[in-house]
Write an enzyme that holds these catalytic residues in place. Structure first.
Site, short mmCIF file in Angstrom:
data_model
loop_
_atom_site.label_atom_id
_atom_site.label_comp_id
_atom_site.label_asym_id
_atom_site.label_seq_id
_atom_site.Cartn_x
_atom_site.Cartn_y
_atom_site.Cartn_z
N HIS A 495 4.31 0.97 5.36
CA HIS A 495 3.57 -0.32 5.58
C HIS A 495 4.93 -1.24 5.63
O HIS A 495 5.10 -2.15 6.32
CB HIS A 495 2.52 -0.48 4.69
CG HIS A 495 1.98 -2.04 4.75
ND1 HIS A 495 1.02 -2.42 5.31
CD2 HIS A 495 2.70 -3.02 4.18
CE1 HIS A 495 1.09 -4.02 5.27
NE2 HIS A 495 1.74 -4.20 4.50
N GLU A 496 5.86 -1.18 4.35
CA GLU A 496 6.63 -1.96 4.10
C GLU A 496 7.94 -1.75 5.17
O GLU A 496 8.48 -2.80 5.70
CB GLU A 496 7.25 -2.06 2.60
CG GLU A 496 6.12 -2.35 1.54
CD GLU A 496 5.44 -3.69 1.87
OE1 GLU A 496 5.82 -4.37 2.46
OE2 GLU A 496 4.28 -3.79 1.40
N ASP A 559 0.33 -2.05 8.72
CA ASP A 559 -0.80 -0.90 8.43
C ASP A 559 -0.84 0.21 9.27
O ASP A 559 -0.80 1.22 8.72
CB ASP A 559 -2.15 -1.77 7.97
CG ASP A 559 -2.48 -2.07 6.80
OD1 ASP A 559 -1.76 -1.87 5.89
OD2 ASP A 559 -3.53 -2.90 6.82
#
Length: 647
Positions: A495-496, A559
């Protein structure tokens, strides 16, 4: 077919019932918990992230008490200063002896401002002391040359959390403004104002606030991060007000004359003369008084803290304030965040876990690189640049190796009030921040301390940070299967990484500079995909309101990219179990919150509600359907052509 077909999921988590994964993945995992979970009285929500927060809080509070009472020796002098602040904040009896006295001098400073000219002459000192101002400056990296710090022209916040709260059809508007009026009036009486004067000050402050409402940006506008970068020659900026010496305001704080400043909200700066003028002067002073009281009353005695806390409770729906000891703990850990984060990381996380998580990040990065290389809609030129940016991402795991020098300047005096100690710390922090203007950008700086249950990507540094506190079950554990870990921390890691390629991060290069590295054709395709992500979430009913797709798009892009990448990683393991993968994905997003806090998040938070993150992104994964036998007509079914995948 709209996403809200998910039975009991997208629209109804407040009266949720357990069901099958075919009908609602989130409730199949969390339904029983959702029925029985109790929100702590002093919090507005509970769930996956919050459970870990509470565990960290409990462990560290025990240690704080042991340090404070001398049961355990301090590990170093910096922790000792943090414990001093904890003791000062926790001594309710001593603070009651000071009562309102510590804030009276700062109130008088505002009262003594004679007119606009006098305000202009004093604005530098007011800013350095941390007063709320209708125009101020900030220092941060130049978004187009991130080796250098520049001046940003900042604007104030509103009384209510977002301008959408002021809409006539917002049921919270009158309720919150009424409570705000009640609380501020009481605070004013506690510092010596009679009823009529207090009422006048509050009404004037609200009138000044009403001038700002149509001018400032909404949370949706702020979510488009790159729109805050509006360079202006300094000579031009100084002409934006007839009444304020804007040149002195900037030069007096950075001790230099910049060539340019960055305007965060151009509409606001263009309206300065309508906001700050002789006619509005008394309104502005009242607004400053009210802001001072609301921001600082909690640092006075317990009576003030309880009074100002009434507004916070109305805003977030919690039943009661944190007790005095918890308040003291969070005050100390807030100001000494890196110190406590390092202590927590070294004691509870350690070097071996740090090394293991770094290996997982290396694997997730390799999977991501493979997906970029085999992307079906990117051209070769853009692929190469995307992979280069990925290779250049700096990874920060657990806790920093060194502490920022500013902490060595923190000295707590246990003989003076909490308010005075916080004021002293604030001045140190503000001056240190201003001093950064003349220094190169520190790319080693951590944005999150080790004891925080969170993670982040910084587009201007092209780095990702994973604090120690998030690196535990259900996100990560050596006792969990690989599929569970990938459904937890694996998806968080990816996600990051995906934030480097979301609608905001995609506009920054490998060095964190805002720079278009895309071909026109590829970026047009990317915008089409992000619009599909906006459309997928926009208007989903949730808790009596709806999701704003534009507000949450960047986090949703991250996401869906994170889940896709983590899923690919899980499939490479010999013990792969996709049911465990999706179940743990759903588990980490469990959430139960008050109606008030839910309304607040839907208006201001760039993240979608946890239950929707669990369900909708699972629907976007083709592998989800055979894993749980989901077929057309079932609650979790989404037609293949409506599934959104970007990375």
């Amino acid at each position: 077919m709209k996403i809200n077909k998910i039975i009991g999921g997208a629209g109804d988590m407040f009266d949720a019932k357990p069901t099958s994964a075919q009908e609602n993945l989130y409730l199949s995992v969390n339904g029983e918990w959702q029925e029985t979970a109790k929100i702590p009285a002093d919090k507005p929500r509970t769930g996956g992230f919050m459970d870990l927060d509470e565990a960290v809080e409990k462990s560290l509070m025990k240690e704080f008490e042991d340090f404070s009472t001398g049961k355990v020796a301090y590990p170093n002098e910096l922790v000792e200063e943090a414990i001093k602040l904890y003791r000062v904040a926790n001594d309710a009896e001593k603070q009651s002896k000071f009562h309102q006295q510590p804030i009276l001098k700062d109130l008088q400073t505002i009262i003594d401002i004679k007119d606009i000219e006098d305000f202009s002459n004093k604005i530098v000192e007011l800013s350095k002391s941390g007063y709320a101002l209708p125009i101020d400056i900030d220092i941060d990296a130049d978004m187009k040359d991130t080796t250098k710090n520049v001046v940003y022209i900042d604007v104030p916040g509103l009384i209510l959390p977002d301008k959408t709260y002021y809409d006539e059809d917002n049921d919270s508007k009158e309720k919150l403004l009424s409570k705000y009026t009640e609380v501020v009036s009481k605070l004013l009486s506690m510092v010596g104002y009679d009823l009529e004067k207090a009422k006048s000050i509050v009404e004037q402050a609200k009138k000044f606030d009403s001038i700002l409402v149509p001018i400032v940006k909404s949370s949706e506008e702020k979510a488009d991060y790159t729109k805050m970068y509006n360079p202006m020659y300094f000579d031009e900026y100084t002409t934006k007000s007839k009444y304020l010496d804007l040149k002195s305001q900037v030069v007096g704080q950075i001790n230099d004359t910049p060539e340019k400043v960055i305007i965060i909200e151009p509409r606001y700066v263009d309206s300065l003369d309508d906001i700050i003028n002789a006619d509005n002067f008394e309104l502005m002073k009242s607004w400053m008084i009210v802001k001072l009281l609301m921001s600082n009353a909690g640092n006075l005695d317990e009576e003030f803290r309880q009074t100002v806390g009434e507004y916070s409770l109305a805003l977030n729906g919690a039943k009661e304030l944190q007790n005095r000891t918890k308040f003291a703990f969070h005050k100390a850990t807030g100001y000494f965040s890196q110190i406590i984060g390092l202590y927590y990381g070294e004691k509870y996380f350690g070097a071996s876990a740090k090394a293991d998580v770094k290996k997982m990040i290396e694997k997730m990065t390799a999977i991501y690189k493979d997906r970029l290389a085999n992307n079906s809609w990117l051209g070769e030129e853009t692929k190469k640049k995307a992979i280069h940016k990925l290779d250049m991402i700096e990874v920060k795991v657990g806790y920093p190796d060194k502490i920022d020098d500013i902490y060595k300047k923190y000295k707590i005096d246990e003989n003076i009030s909490l308010y005075e100690n916080i004021s002293n710390l604030r001045r140190i922090i503000i001056q240190d921040h201003l001093d950064q203007y003349s220094k190169p950008v520190d790319r080693s700086k951590w944005l999150m301390p080790g004891h925080m249950v969170n993670a982040c990507y910084d587009p201007s540094r092209n780095d990702i940070t994973f604090p120690a506190a998030i690196l535990q079950a259900p996100f990560y554990s050596l006792d969990q299967t690989s599929s569970q870990n990938y459904g937890g921390i694996g998806a968080v890691i990816a996600h990051e990484i995906s934030h480097a390629f979301d609608n905001n991060g995609s506009q920054f290069d490998e060095y964190g500079n805002m720079n278009n590295w895309w071909t026109d054709e590829d970026y047009a395709k990317f915008k089409e995909l992000t619009q599909k992500m906006i459309d997928e979430f926009d208007g989903i009913p949730y808790a009596g309101s709806t999701v704003n797709g534009k507000l949450v798009v960047s986090e949703n892009v991250a996401d869906v990219g994170g889940l896709r990448c983590a899923l690919e990683a899980a499939k490479t393991e010999s013990d792969v179990d996709l049911k465990l993968f999706f179940n743990n994905w759903a588990r980490v997003w469990r959430l139960k919150s008050t109606q008030e806090f839910t309304d607040l998040l839907l208006s201001t938070d760039v993240h979608s509600p946890g239950p929707l993150r669990a369900n909708v992104h699972a629907q976007n994964m083709d592998e989800f359907y055979p894993t749980f036998g989901v077929e057309e007509g079932m609650g979790m079914w989404l037609e293949p052509e409506k599934r959104v995948n970007i990375w």
